[in-house]
Design a protein around this motif. Sequence first.
Motif, PDB file in Angstrom:
ATOM      1  N   GLN A 234       3.422  -1.374   4.114  1.00 33.01           N
ATOM      2  CA  GLN A 234       2.951   0.226   3.755  1.00 33.01           C
ATOM      3  C   GLN A 234       3.834   1.117   3.671  1.00 33.01           C
ATOM      4  O   GLN A 234       4.794   1.339   4.406  1.00 33.01           O
ATOM      5  CB  GLN A 234       2.045   0.494   5.068  1.00 33.01           C
ATOM      6  CG  GLN A 234       1.474   1.978   5.172  1.00 33.01           C
ATOM      7  CD  GLN A 234       0.579   2.414   6.033  1.00 33.01           C
ATOM      8  OE1 GLN A 234      -0.639   2.000   6.169  1.00 33.01           O
ATOM      9  NE2 GLN A 234       1.197   3.060   7.026  1.00 33.01           N
TER      10      GLN A 234
ATOM     11  N   LEU B  68      -6.311   4.066  -0.130  1.00 31.84           N
ATOM     12  CA  LEU B  68      -6.315   3.644   1.246  1.00 31.84           C
ATOM     13  C   LEU B  68      -7.500   2.734   1.215  1.00 31.84           C
ATOM     14  O   LEU B  68      -7.912   2.159   2.359  1.00 31.84           O
ATOM     15  CB  LEU B  68      -6.326   4.936   2.151  1.00 31.84           C
ATOM     16  CG  LEU B  68      -4.983   5.270   2.272  1.00 31.84           C
ATOM     17  CD1 LEU B  68      -4.861   6.650   3.161  1.00 31.84           C
ATOM     18  CD2 LEU B  68      -3.886   4.239   2.696  1.00 31.84           C
TER      19      LEU B  68
ATOM     20  N   VAL C 143       0.901  -1.161  -0.035  1.00 33.19           N
ATOM     21  CA  VAL C 143       0.122   0.006  -0.047  1.00 33.19           C
ATOM     22  C   VAL C 143       1.047   1.128   0.166  1.00 33.19           C
ATOM     23  O   VAL C 143       1.591   1.520   1.033  1.00 33.19           O
ATOM     24  CB  VAL C 143      -0.947  -0.036   1.286  1.00 33.19           C
ATOM     25  CG1 VAL C 143      -2.009   1.325   1.292  1.00 33.19           C
ATOM     26  CG2 VAL C 143      -1.650  -1.413   1.184  1.00 33.19           C
ATOM     27  N   ARG C 144       0.749   1.938  -0.924  1.00 35.42           N
ATOM     28  CA  ARG C 144       1.863   3.149  -1.496  1.00 35.42           C
ATOM     29  C   ARG C 144       1.126   4.469  -1.686  1.00 35.42           C
ATOM     30  O   ARG C 144       0.165   4.539  -2.648  1.00 35.42           O
ATOM     31  CB  ARG C 144       3.043   2.804  -2.348  1.00 35.42           C
ATOM     32  CG  ARG C 144       2.440   2.459  -3.490  1.00 35.42           C
ATOM     33  CD  ARG C 144       3.767   1.781  -3.986  1.00 35.42           C
ATOM     34  NE  ARG C 144       3.288   1.724  -5.841  1.00 35.42           N
ATOM     35  CZ  ARG C 144       3.859   0.926  -6.673  1.00 35.42           C
ATOM     36  NH1 ARG C 144       5.067   0.147  -6.164  1.00 35.42           N
ATOM     37  NH2 ARG C 144       3.540   0.777  -7.712  1.00 35.42           N
TER      38      ARG C 144
ATOM     39  N   TRP D 187       2.901   5.176   3.291  1.00 37.24           N
ATOM     40  CA  TRP D 187       2.248   6.017   3.047  1.00 37.24           C
ATOM     41  C   TRP D 187       2.570   7.367   3.867  1.00 37.24           C
ATOM     42  O   TRP D 187       2.190   7.052   5.062  1.00 37.24           O
ATOM     43  CB  TRP D 187       0.710   5.520   3.100  1.00 37.24           C
ATOM     44  CG  TRP D 187      -0.347   6.493   2.561  1.00 37.24           C
ATOM     45  CD1 TRP D 187      -0.411   7.644   2.773  1.00 37.24           C
ATOM     46  CD2 TRP D 187      -1.116   5.994   1.328  1.00 37.24           C
ATOM     47  NE1 TRP D 187      -1.196   8.364   1.985  1.00 37.24           N
ATOM     48  CE2 TRP D 187      -1.842   7.369   1.025  1.00 37.24           C
ATOM     49  CE3 TRP D 187      -1.188   5.006   0.160  1.00 37.24           C
ATOM     50  CZ2 TRP D 187      -2.783   7.456   0.043  1.00 37.24           C
ATOM     51  CZ3 TRP D 187      -2.118   5.123  -0.649  1.00 37.24           C
ATOM     52  CH2 TRP D 187      -2.775   6.208  -0.907  1.00 37.24           C
TER      53      TRP D 187
ATOM     54  N   TYR E 155      -7.941  -0.955   2.422  1.00 40.03           N
ATOM     55  CA  TYR E 155      -8.100  -1.228   4.212  1.00 40.03           C
ATOM     56  C   TYR E 155      -9.698  -1.495   4.490  1.00 40.03           C
ATOM     57  O   TYR E 155      -9.956  -1.824   5.640  1.00 40.03           O
ATOM     58  CB  TYR E 155      -7.759  -0.195   4.812  1.00 40.03           C
ATOM     59  CG  TYR E 155      -6.039  -0.139   4.773  1.00 40.03           C
ATOM     60  CD1 TYR E 155      -5.419  -1.243   4.497  1.00 40.03           C
ATOM     61  CD2 TYR E 155      -5.294   0.832   5.075  1.00 40.03           C
ATOM     62  CE1 TYR E 155      -3.949  -1.205   4.507  1.00 40.03           C
ATOM     63  CE2 TYR E 155      -3.790   1.068   4.855  1.00 40.03           C
ATOM     64  CZ  TYR E 155      -3.255  -0.123   4.610  1.00 40.03           C
ATOM     65  OH  TYR E 155      -1.754  -0.063   4.570  1.00 40.03           O
TER      66      TYR E 155
END
Length: 221
Positions: A61, A44, A11-12, A63, A47
Amino acid sequence: MSGAARRALVVRGGWEGHVPVPATELFIPHLVDSGFDVTVSEDLDVYRDHELLAGTDLIVQCWSMGRLTPEQSAGLVAAVHAGTGFAGWHGGIVGTFTDSKDYLRMVGGLFLFHPDEFLDYRVTVEREHADHPIMAGIADFDVHSEQYWMLTDGLSTVLASTVISDETAGHGGEPLGMPVVWTRRWGRGKLFFSAIGHRMADLEAPAVRTLTGRGLVWAAR
């Protein structure tokens, strides 16, 4: 016949100053070589996908300076508590989602301060954890980058630390010990964090690249 591949979710996004795309791309081949099927999300809202997270063995992650909605935060924290691993570095973990108390309790740290310029500082491997799978064979090493001052708690296992001098921080007291690498448990989930990783050169340094790659795999279910 080998078992099914584990699943990793990268997740970036967020602040581009922490190069979330190049930084995560550096470690994706390592995850693939370690037996993971890798999915990348730059949203995001991933999630909120409870079914996806339940089938994910590791979330990586990166972010920085983001915000989670209550639903996104609840989905992430619940997944880790249920056993999904969570891992990352620098501001992509502790410099983000600062209004999500459940997230911050889970990761165990919050970035507060660093001097405006890069510094030379020593990272010391904690001797009682020198044989930990993340740190085994890694000697104390020097870094030229940001030195993070963070708020942390006592639930984490600190694998490596540094010392912030009074001259650096201006706090008017004795030199201050500060964790750099830690692991922790949250429910059934494992977490890995390293404070090093402002830029690609930081992550590409041999010791940092090695411990970060190991830490990602270690955190997985």
